[in-house]
Write a protein that holds these residues in place. Structure first.
Motif, PDB file in Angstrom:
ATOM      1  N   GLY A 136      -1.101 -35.675  67.669  1.00  0.00           N
ATOM      2  CA  GLY A 136       0.108 -35.501  66.869  1.00  0.00           C
ATOM      3  C   GLY A 136       0.990 -34.362  67.320  1.00  0.00           C
ATOM      4  O   GLY A 136       2.056 -34.127  66.737  1.00  0.00           O
ATOM      5  N   LEU A 137       0.585 -33.607  68.344  1.00  0.00           N
ATOM      6  CA  LEU A 137       1.389 -32.498  68.855  1.00  0.00           C
ATOM      7  C   LEU A 137       2.101 -32.912  70.131  1.00  0.00           C
ATOM      8  O   LEU A 137       1.591 -33.720  70.909  1.00  0.00           O
ATOM      9  CB  LEU A 137       0.493 -31.290  69.162  1.00  0.00           C
ATOM     10  CG  LEU A 137      -0.124 -30.557  67.977  1.00  0.00           C
ATOM     11  CD1 LEU A 137      -1.057 -29.475  68.491  1.00  0.00           C
ATOM     12  CD2 LEU A 137       0.947 -29.948  67.093  1.00  0.00           C
ATOM     13  N   ARG A 138       3.279 -32.358  70.341  1.00  0.00           N
ATOM     14  CA  ARG A 138       3.981 -32.603  71.592  1.00  0.00           C
ATOM     15  C   ARG A 138       3.456 -31.648  72.657  1.00  0.00           C
ATOM     16  O   ARG A 138       3.198 -30.483  72.385  1.00  0.00           O
ATOM     17  CB  ARG A 138       5.491 -32.424  71.410  1.00  0.00           C
ATOM     18  CG  ARG A 138       6.105 -33.527  70.558  1.00  0.00           C
ATOM     19  CD  ARG A 138       7.614 -33.557  70.665  1.00  0.00           C
ATOM     20  NE  ARG A 138       8.147 -34.687  69.904  1.00  0.00           N
ATOM     21  CZ  ARG A 138       8.256 -35.916  70.380  1.00  0.00           C
ATOM     22  NH1 ARG A 138       7.870 -36.167  71.619  1.00  0.00           N
ATOM     23  NH2 ARG A 138       8.741 -36.887  69.645  1.00  0.00           N
ATOM     24  N   ALA A 139       3.300 -32.180  73.852  1.00  0.00           N
ATOM     25  CA  ALA A 139       2.786 -31.356  74.944  1.00  0.00           C
ATOM     26  C   ALA A 139       3.768 -30.231  75.257  1.00  0.00           C
ATOM     27  O   ALA A 139       4.960 -30.466  75.450  1.00  0.00           O
ATOM     28  CB  ALA A 139       2.565 -32.218  76.174  1.00  0.00           C
ATOM     29  N   SER A 140       3.248 -29.020  75.299  1.00  0.00           N
ATOM     30  CA  SER A 140       4.096 -27.853  75.569  1.00  0.00           C
ATOM     31  C   SER A 140       3.222 -26.650  75.872  1.00  0.00           C
ATOM     32  O   SER A 140       2.124 -26.498  75.302  1.00  0.00           O
ATOM     33  CB  SER A 140       4.986 -27.547  74.367  1.00  0.00           C
ATOM     34  OG  SER A 140       5.639 -26.306  74.536  1.00  0.00           O
ATOM     35  N   PHE A 141       3.704 -25.788  76.766  1.00  0.00           N
ATOM     36  CA  PHE A 141       2.977 -24.549  77.035  1.00  0.00           C
ATOM     37  C   PHE A 141       3.026 -23.609  75.834  1.00  0.00           C
ATOM     38  O   PHE A 141       2.224 -22.679  75.749  1.00  0.00           O
ATOM     39  CB  PHE A 141       3.539 -23.860  78.280  1.00  0.00           C
ATOM     40  CG  PHE A 141       3.171 -24.541  79.562  1.00  0.00           C
ATOM     41  CD1 PHE A 141       1.865 -24.502  80.039  1.00  0.00           C
ATOM     42  CD2 PHE A 141       4.110 -25.259  80.290  1.00  0.00           C
ATOM     43  CE1 PHE A 141       1.506 -25.149  81.218  1.00  0.00           C
ATOM     44  CE2 PHE A 141       3.765 -25.895  81.474  1.00  0.00           C
ATOM     45  CZ  PHE A 141       2.464 -25.849  81.939  1.00  0.00           C
TER      46      PHE A 141
ATOM     47  N   VAL B  81      -2.549 -26.280  82.258  1.00  0.00           N
ATOM     48  CA  VAL B  81      -1.897 -27.566  81.996  1.00  0.00           C
ATOM     49  C   VAL B  81      -2.678 -28.366  80.957  1.00  0.00           C
ATOM     50  O   VAL B  81      -2.090 -28.963  80.045  1.00  0.00           O
ATOM     51  CB  VAL B  81      -1.753 -28.375  83.307  1.00  0.00           C
ATOM     52  CG1 VAL B  81      -1.314 -29.802  83.027  1.00  0.00           C
ATOM     53  CG2 VAL B  81      -0.767 -27.697  84.247  1.00  0.00           C
ATOM     54  N   ILE B  82      -4.002 -28.368  81.078  1.00  0.00           N
ATOM     55  CA  ILE B  82      -4.823 -29.109  80.105  1.00  0.00           C
ATOM     56  C   ILE B  82      -4.563 -28.601  78.691  1.00  0.00           C
ATOM     57  O   ILE B  82      -4.376 -29.389  77.751  1.00  0.00           O
ATOM     58  CB  ILE B  82      -6.317 -28.987  80.456  1.00  0.00           C
ATOM     59  CG1 ILE B  82      -6.645 -29.814  81.701  1.00  0.00           C
ATOM     60  CG2 ILE B  82      -7.195 -29.449  79.281  1.00  0.00           C
ATOM     61  CD1 ILE B  82      -8.066 -29.671  82.190  1.00  0.00           C
ATOM     62  N   MET B  83      -4.535 -27.274  78.513  1.00  0.00           N
ATOM     63  CA  MET B  83      -4.351 -26.709  77.168  1.00  0.00           C
ATOM     64  C   MET B  83      -2.920 -26.859  76.666  1.00  0.00           C
ATOM     65  O   MET B  83      -2.667 -26.687  75.475  1.00  0.00           O
ATOM     66  CB  MET B  83      -4.778 -25.238  77.164  1.00  0.00           C
ATOM     67  CG  MET B  83      -6.280 -25.049  77.323  1.00  0.00           C
ATOM     68  SD  MET B  83      -6.816 -23.316  77.187  1.00  0.00           S
ATOM     69  CE  MET B  83      -6.133 -22.625  78.704  1.00  0.00           C
ATOM     70  N   ALA B  84      -1.989 -27.194  77.572  1.00  0.00           N
ATOM     71  CA  ALA B  84      -0.626 -27.484  77.125  1.00  0.00           C
ATOM     72  C   ALA B  84      -0.526 -28.904  76.574  1.00  0.00           C
ATOM     73  O   ALA B  84       0.298 -29.188  75.708  1.00  0.00           O
ATOM     74  CB  ALA B  84       0.356 -27.302  78.281  1.00  0.00           C
ATOM     75  N   VAL B  85      -1.386 -29.788  77.062  1.00  0.00           N
ATOM     76  CA  VAL B  85      -1.351 -31.192  76.640  1.00  0.00           C
ATOM     77  C   VAL B  85      -2.343 -31.459  75.508  1.00  0.00           C
ATOM     78  O   VAL B  85      -2.024 -32.144  74.531  1.00  0.00           O
ATOM     79  CB  VAL B  85      -1.647 -32.119  77.834  1.00  0.00           C
ATOM     80  CG1 VAL B  85      -1.685 -33.578  77.386  1.00  0.00           C
ATOM     81  CG2 VAL B  85      -0.596 -31.923  78.923  1.00  0.00           C
ATOM     82  N   VAL B  86      -3.558 -30.917  75.645  1.00  0.00           N
ATOM     83  CA  VAL B  86      -4.597 -31.092  74.627  1.00  0.00           C
ATOM     84  C   VAL B  86      -4.786 -29.764  73.894  1.00  0.00           C
ATOM     85  O   VAL B  86      -5.058 -28.750  74.544  1.00  0.00           O
ATOM     86  CB  VAL B  86      -5.932 -31.520  75.274  1.00  0.00           C
ATOM     87  CG1 VAL B  86      -6.982 -31.770  74.210  1.00  0.00           C
ATOM     88  CG2 VAL B  86      -5.739 -32.753  76.138  1.00  0.00           C
ATOM     89  N   PRO B  87      -4.618 -29.710  72.572  1.00  0.00           N
ATOM     90  CA  PRO B  87      -4.842 -28.452  71.839  1.00  0.00           C
ATOM     91  C   PRO B  87      -6.204 -27.867  72.192  1.00  0.00           C
ATOM     92  O   PRO B  87      -7.205 -28.592  72.225  1.00  0.00           O
ATOM     93  CB  PRO B  87      -4.776 -28.883  70.373  1.00  0.00           C
ATOM     94  CG  PRO B  87      -3.939 -30.121  70.377  1.00  0.00           C
ATOM     95  CD  PRO B  87      -4.263 -30.816  71.671  1.00  0.00           C
ATOM     96  N   TRP B  88      -6.244 -26.575  72.468  1.00  0.00           N
ATOM     97  CA  TRP B  88      -7.482 -25.974  72.957  1.00  0.00           C
ATOM     98  C   TRP B  88      -8.646 -26.186  72.004  1.00  0.00           C
ATOM     99  O   TRP B  88      -9.793 -26.339  72.432  1.00  0.00           O
ATOM    100  CB  TRP B  88      -7.280 -24.485  73.240  1.00  0.00           C
ATOM    101  CG  TRP B  88      -7.202 -23.621  71.998  1.00  0.00           C
ATOM    102  CD1 TRP B  88      -6.088 -23.217  71.349  1.00  0.00           C
ATOM    103  CD2 TRP B  88      -8.306 -23.064  71.263  1.00  0.00           C
ATOM    104  NE1 TRP B  88      -6.398 -22.453  70.247  1.00  0.00           N
ATOM    105  CE2 TRP B  88      -7.763 -22.339  70.184  1.00  0.00           C
ATOM    106  CE3 TRP B  88      -9.690 -23.104  71.423  1.00  0.00           C
ATOM    107  CZ2 TRP B  88      -8.551 -21.668  69.255  1.00  0.00           C
ATOM    108  CZ3 TRP B  88     -10.490 -22.436  70.504  1.00  0.00           C
ATOM    109  CH2 TRP B  88      -9.917 -21.721  69.430  1.00  0.00           C
TER     110      TRP B  88
END
Length: 487
Positions: free
Chosen positions: A185-190, A269-276
């Motif tokens: 439900g989150l948009r990918a972002s740094f 990059v992974i943590m920008a796309v998938v919430p940590w």
């Protein structure tokens, strides 16, 4: 056609090219720790895991530089043990060699313990021990084919990993740039580094959680250091390098950009796309998958996730391939020193220390039993014990480097350093350790801190106990072998 240095029955063949050594060192460092274990490290530190990889990466770079300083001047198979024997003592060589062998036995067990996770992505019904047994046989066969063939296998294993990681980074950046929504439900972002689950440093430097476990940036360092295990493999390859004075420095200096790209940029990059705080959690099918698979699953690209799962499987096999290679060479070197049974110095017609390969593979076969009986123990506890074994090895490398420099300064250096003394001898080193007067002490202090931090983790605490016991076993074993030799 490959030619041996002396004869096919007496020496290893110097047929590893620059591209082989570059990719072997890379292959040894990118495996379970990054593709699978990164989920644990992220859960401990959150996005601040990036800082942990920077700190740990700097330490491991200095360790490899110390190793390479000696390897360039005196390239030998079984480097750690050989240098410890020559510049420290025969006892130190015995401890260093057998500890390194055991370290990679444990690493191999860890690799084989998680291979079933990647196979189950496609075939959930296949037991983990079956996957472990199958790949054990395949990789052992590959290691018996000759060092040049091994180099080719590892070269292409690593190429697959590199291509996939770069593709994942580019794909992940594209998802971020287009700000695509994810399954969470989150948009990918740094910006997710700073806004999700408590921000960039959610657990602080060190915090006692509600579940009784310690978390935080410092606690993630032990997992991070396990991820870097294998980079020192550069020293082992020196004995079979066709031009070590050129290839070893190139491979060593390349470690910096590998850390920046393959660890820090990738996880960023992974943590920008998938919430940590969603990384490492079970998916819809109830399976815990690699963070590298999660990144594509989260945006609905399931085919890409399958491809990346294949890459993760390849990466694990690459590390096991490198582990079996290094272990066979270490046993060969120990046998040459008189610190291991003589049969381990036997070579095939192709110049392969087949006795070392088969002996190591038989011991590693215990991983199949471990995976079958204690699947959770296999990863958590074996990884922790492998980490303490690696710390012992790294510490001995730094101490040996200091003793090596003292020998060089006395005029007892190898090769063209022999006869030169003092600063002129040290200045003649072809690949010097940066800030050599303080770097070994700084690295030893850092490694001591890692051991202290391991005491705060329930899964790593057993390793802190096992480490001293293992050293005592090695020292007693050395005394017994020496007594037997005198009789």
């Amino acid at each position: 056609m490959d030619q041996p240095k002396e004869s096919q029955s007496k020496d290893l063949r110097k047929t590893l090219k620059n591209r082989h050594i570059q990719l072997i060192s890379l292959g040894g460092a990118i495996g379970t720790g990054l593709f699978y274990g990164s989920g644990e490290s992220i859960s401990l530190a959150g996005p601040a895991i990036i800082i942990a990889y920077l700190i740990g990466g700097l330490a491991i770079f200095m360790i490899v530089r110390a190793m390479s300083e000696m390897s360039v001047e005196d390239p030998k198979s079984g480097a750690f043990s050989y240098y410890a024997t020559r510049y420290w003592s025969k006892r130190a060589g015995f401890v260093s060699g057998w500890n390194y062998w055991m370290n990679y036995v444990l690493v191999s067990m860890v690799e084989l313990s998680v291979v079933g996770t990647f196979v189950n992505f496609w075939f959930p019904a296949i037991p983990a021990w079956v996957s472990a047994a199958f790949f054990l046989v395949v990789i052992t066969a590959a290691n018996l084919m000759g060092v040049s063939k091994f180099g080719e296998f590892e070269f292409w294993f690593a190429i697959i990993k590199i291509a996939a990681i770069i593709a994942m980074i580019i794909g992940g950046l594209a998802v971020v740039v287009m700000a695509l929504p994810t399954a969470n439900g989150l948009r990918a972002s740094f910006a997710n580094w700073f806004t999700v689950g408590g921000g960039f440093l959610p657990n602080g430097l060190m915090r006692h959680g509600a579940n009784g476990q310690w978390t935080g940036l410092l606690m993630s360092l032990a997992v991070v250091m396990f991820s870097f295990g294998g980079t020192e493999l550069i020293g082992i390859t020196a004995g079979e390098a066709s031009d070590p004075r050129r290839t070893i420095p190139k491979a060593t200096n390349a470690i910096i950009w590998r850390i920046l790209v393959f660890y820090i940029l990738t996880l960023g990059v992974i943590m920008a796309v998938v919430p940590w705080n969603a990384i490492g959690k079970p998916n819809a099918q109830g399976m815990v998958v690699s963070p590298f698979v999660q990144i594509f699953d989260s945006v609905g690209v399931h085919a890409a996730a399958g491809i990346l799962n294949f890459v993760c499987l390849t990466a694990v096999m690459s590390v096991y391939n490198s582990a079996l290679y290094s272990n066979s060479r270490m046993l060969f070197s120990l046998a040459r020193q008189g610190n291991a049974p003589r049969y381990l110095s036997r070579l095939s017609k192709g110049g392969v220390p087949y006795a070392g390969v088969l002996t190591s593979a038989c011991i590693i076969a215990l991983a199949v039993v471990v995976v079958f009986l204690w699947p959770q123990f296999a990863f958590n506890y074996l990884m922790s014990i492998a980490t303490i074994s690696a710390i012992i090895n790294w510490s001995m490398i730094m101490v040996t480097e200091m003793l090596f420099r003292r020998a060089v300064a006395r005029g007892e250096g190898p090769g063209d350093l022999a006869g030169k003394t003092g600063e002129s001898a040290l200045n003649a080193l072809h690949f010097k350790l940066p800030f050599a007067r303080v770097t070994p002490w700084a690295v030893l202090a850092f490694l001591a801190m890692i051991v202290v931090l391991m005491c705060f983790s329930s899964s790593y605490r057993v390793a802190v106990i096992a480490g001293p016991i293992w050293l005592i076993v090695l020292l007693v074993s050395y005394q017994l072998t020496q007594r037997r030799a005198r009789q």
